[in-house]
Each structure stands twice: as structure tokens, then as C-alpha cells.
Scaffold this motif. Sequence first.
Motif, PDB file in Angstrom:
ATOM      1  N   LEU A 271       0.816  -1.220   0.000  1.00 39.75           N
ATOM      2  CA  LEU A 271       0.000   0.000   0.000  1.00 39.75           C
ATOM      3  C   LEU A 271       0.847   1.266   0.000  1.00 39.75           C
ATOM      4  O   LEU A 271       0.330   2.355  -0.242  1.00 39.75           O
ATOM      5  N   LEU A 272       2.132   1.133   0.276  1.00 39.09           N
ATOM      6  CA  LEU A 272       3.023   2.282   0.433  1.00 39.09           C
ATOM      7  C   LEU A 272       3.910   2.446  -0.804  1.00 39.09           C
ATOM      8  O   LEU A 272       4.540   1.499  -1.263  1.00 39.09           O
ATOM      9  N   LYS A 273       3.951   3.649  -1.328  1.00 39.71           N
ATOM     10  CA  LYS A 273       4.804   3.926  -2.481  1.00 39.71           C
ATOM     11  C   LYS A 273       6.269   3.663  -2.140  1.00 39.71           C
ATOM     12  O   LYS A 273       6.695   3.879  -0.997  1.00 39.71           O
ATOM     13  N   PRO A 274       7.069   3.215  -3.089  1.00 41.49           N
ATOM     14  CA  PRO A 274       8.518   3.154  -2.844  1.00 41.49           C
ATOM     15  C   PRO A 274       9.035   4.527  -2.422  1.00 41.49           C
ATOM     16  O   PRO A 274       8.729   5.539  -3.055  1.00 41.49           O
ATOM     17  N   GLY A 275       9.769   4.554  -1.332  1.00 44.15           N
ATOM     18  CA  GLY A 275      10.244   5.818  -0.771  1.00 44.15           C
ATOM     19  C   GLY A 275       9.329   6.390   0.280  1.00 44.15           C
ATOM     20  O   GLY A 275       9.682   7.345   0.971  1.00 44.15           O
ATOM     21  N   GLY A 276       8.133   5.819   0.431  1.00 46.32           N
ATOM     22  CA  GLY A 276       7.169   6.314   1.404  1.00 46.32           C
ATOM     23  C   GLY A 276       7.471   5.851   2.816  1.00 46.32           C
ATOM     24  O   GLY A 276       8.287   4.956   3.048  1.00 46.32           O
ATOM     25  N   LEU A 277       6.794   6.481   3.787  1.00 46.48           N
ATOM     26  CA  LEU A 277       7.056   6.230   5.202  1.00 46.48           C
ATOM     27  C   LEU A 277       5.829   5.672   5.914  1.00 46.48           C
ATOM     28  O   LEU A 277       4.682   6.054   5.614  1.00 46.48           O
ATOM     29  N   LEU A 278       6.083   4.794   6.894  1.00 51.45           N
ATOM     30  CA  LEU A 278       5.062   4.217   7.770  1.00 51.45           C
ATOM     31  C   LEU A 278       5.387   4.591   9.206  1.00 51.45           C
ATOM     32  O   LEU A 278       6.532   4.507   9.633  1.00 51.45           O
ATOM     33  N   LEU A 279       4.344   4.970   9.970  1.00 48.27           N
ATOM     34  CA  LEU A 279       4.495   5.158  11.412  1.00 48.27           C
ATOM     35  C   LEU A 279       3.568   4.145  12.083  1.00 48.27           C
ATOM     36  O   LEU A 279       2.339   4.251  11.998  1.00 48.27           O
ATOM     37  N   ASN A 280       4.155   3.136  12.723  1.00 48.05           N
ATOM     38  CA  ASN A 280       3.385   2.105  13.428  1.00 48.05           C
ATOM     39  C   ASN A 280       3.496   2.367  14.929  1.00 48.05           C
ATOM     40  O   ASN A 280       4.583   2.331  15.497  1.00 48.05           O
TER      41      ASN A 280
END
Length: 419
Positions: A271-280
Motif C-alpha cells: 500500500l506504500l509507495k517506494p520511498g514512502g514512510l510508515l508510522l506504526n
Amino acid sequence: MLESLVLDRVQTRLDGLAAQRVPALAVVLPGGRRIGPADAPVCLTLRSLTPLAWLAAGQVGRVAEAHVRGRLDIAGRMRDVVEVAFALVREDPTAAAPLARWAEMLRHGRSLVRHRVPADARQVQQHYDVSDAFYALWLDPRRIYSCAYWRDPAMSLAQAQEAKLEHICRKLRLTPGERFLDIGAGWGGLLLWAAEHHGVHGSGITLSRHQHAHVNRLIEARGLGGRVQMRLLDYRQLPEDEPFDKIASVGMFEHVGRANLPRYFAKIRRLLKPGGLLLNHGITAGGTRNAQLGAGIGDFIERYIFPGGELLHVSHVLRVMAEAGLEGLDTENLRPHYARTLWAWSDALEARLDEAARVSGEATVRAYRLYLAGSAAAFERGWMALHQTLAAHPTGDPADGPMRGAQSAYPFNRDYMSR
């Protein structure tokens, strides 16, 4: 004979509290006989003798269940109550279960069964759809039901929750026009904050019908219909044709389950673009091998508060995240912040017990009083933790990003988080 033996053990446990420098406890038996000091700040009034055995064994979760079921009453300040309760615990609540290998296999099988899509929906609705009015009594005005961030000790709960929202948005480096996904968006606090303060195009999902309806009313009232949407949807059902720039998951992954965690992070990566960030952001276990707290505490929470909830140590979370192709960038432990948040919720509920009972019922109030205060004390003791982990979907090209080799939007320093 057996009753006398149990009473002797209870008396010994009560006498032992003095050596631990915790508040004194008294117990009133069904016939009116009182054990313990006359001026004890905490008192249990029993309607049957059954809870005595649990008290003697330190099974405080079973004692809590008896209270919810109306089989005993608890008098005293909640801070004193949990101090006494945890002093009675005879085992390390973060220790691995006996026969750990077989217990792990059993947990894995149970986790698979409990976290199918329909089951997760039922479990989430059982907790979050208790009553919007009930939660509104003790949460902040934005109804943010997750750990606050006390950037300044003098902050109110509402201010600390707003500081948490901004902390997350800064970590994610949100910028106007980005596509932002909030998995488990609750009553919309982060979703709306990101849209109104950082100009993102926001999408939120929840399995709670009450939360879904509430957030959609707010979206319409604030004129955000063109930029923000809230869907009643399981994360596994999200389409992957338009990946997001940034994703947050706050107070949700505790519901995913150990068995589904690889699938959860793999789904987020797609679901996340390459280079994108996730905050879990979520609750983690204090021990490395326990799936819940011992002494019956985890069983109580499973039965009355969070059905299907599972705790994982942060080391396990980071390993599964990496195996799914997400690079861990920054991990922050906010454990004492959650203790303070829970005490704030507990104090707010204690101030409005009569109203809470009217909107949710006496059993619910009894359960949540013990849950909020008990959880606050458990976080203070390190039995549970709260970790925010920032991760990226690397592009695979060392030339991408603000620093050579970054392969993401992360600048590989923390300065931007506090500027």
C-alpha cells in the motif's frame, strides 16, 4: 478445614503487604467477619468465599472478574487498589508460559482462527461500539484513544494528545497534497489533524460502525469532503492500485495477531509507495516471550476489554517488519507517557461514575475502572510498553532521497522532528 487453610493464607498475604510498603487491604467475608486493619484504605467485600482462593494465589485477574460480575465489591482509590493488587501477584506477569514451545504453537493456531476478517470486525465492534457517550466522558474532546505525548509536563491531556498528533505528522514528514492513509482511524483525531494542519488528502479505515458514522459527520461539518474519506473496511480489503505516500497505524496493530503480523506488514508495504514512510504506533509486551500478562490479568482484558488482542515484544515486531521488506528507521518508547495518559483517563472516569453507569451499565464501568488503573500501573512497572516505529519502503536506488543512500523520504537525522 480447607476454608480455614485458605483464610490463613489470605491473612498471611495481607500481613505481607506491610513489608512491601503498599496500602493495607481488608477483606469482609459474607457473614460480616473482617480480616485486616480496620482503617485499611482498600477493602474487598465478598458475597461468596470463592474469590478467597484467587486472592491467596495472587490471581488478581480472577478477582477483577468477580468484581465485574458483582460477586465482590472494591472500595478505595484506584491508585491504592492497583498498588495492592500488583503487590499480591506471586509470579512475573511478563514471563513465558510453561512449556513455551507448545504454548507458542497453540497461540499461533488460536491467532489464525481469531483474526479472520469477520471475527476481527466482531471483536473491534465489541470494544469500540460500547457507547460513544461512554468514551466521551473520559477521553479528550477529540476522543483520541491512544497514548498521548507529554512534550511539556504541564500540558493538559487534550494538549498532550494534540502534541502526539503533531509528533506523528512530523515524523512522517507530511506535506500538502500527499496521499495519507490512517489504518484504524478511531474517532478521526489523526486523520482530521493531518488534513487540517498539513494539507494531505486523507483516507481512514475502521471496523467500528460508531466511529465510521462519527468521523463522516465531522468530515461533512468541516467541509473536508473533497480531501478526506472514512471507510468501514478491514485493512486486508484495501485496494492496492493507488499506493499512498505516507501511512500511519495508531493503536491498531494490537488487534492484528501474531499469526497475521507478516501479512499485515506485507500488505502495508504494497500500500506504500517506494520511498514512502510508515508510522506504526502500538502497545508491545514487556517480556520477550509472553503473549499476554500473567496472574489472570491478560485473561481479564481478553474477556472484558480487548477480545482478540495480542501483545508482541518490539524485537519481534521489528523482525517481522524487516522480513516484509520495510526498513526500520527510528523506534521510540513512550511507555511512561502511556501510564500518564491512562491515569488521566482513569481520573476522568472516576469523576463521572454515575453518568458512565447510566450510558454503559454497571458491569462495563467496573471493568473499565480496573482496566484503566491497572494498565496505568502495568506501564509504570514496565510490564507493557508503547513503541512508535518509523519505517520506509525503500526504493532500491541509492540516488533517491534527501541523502545519498536514503532510498526514502527519511533524512536520516531526527532534527526535523522537533523543529
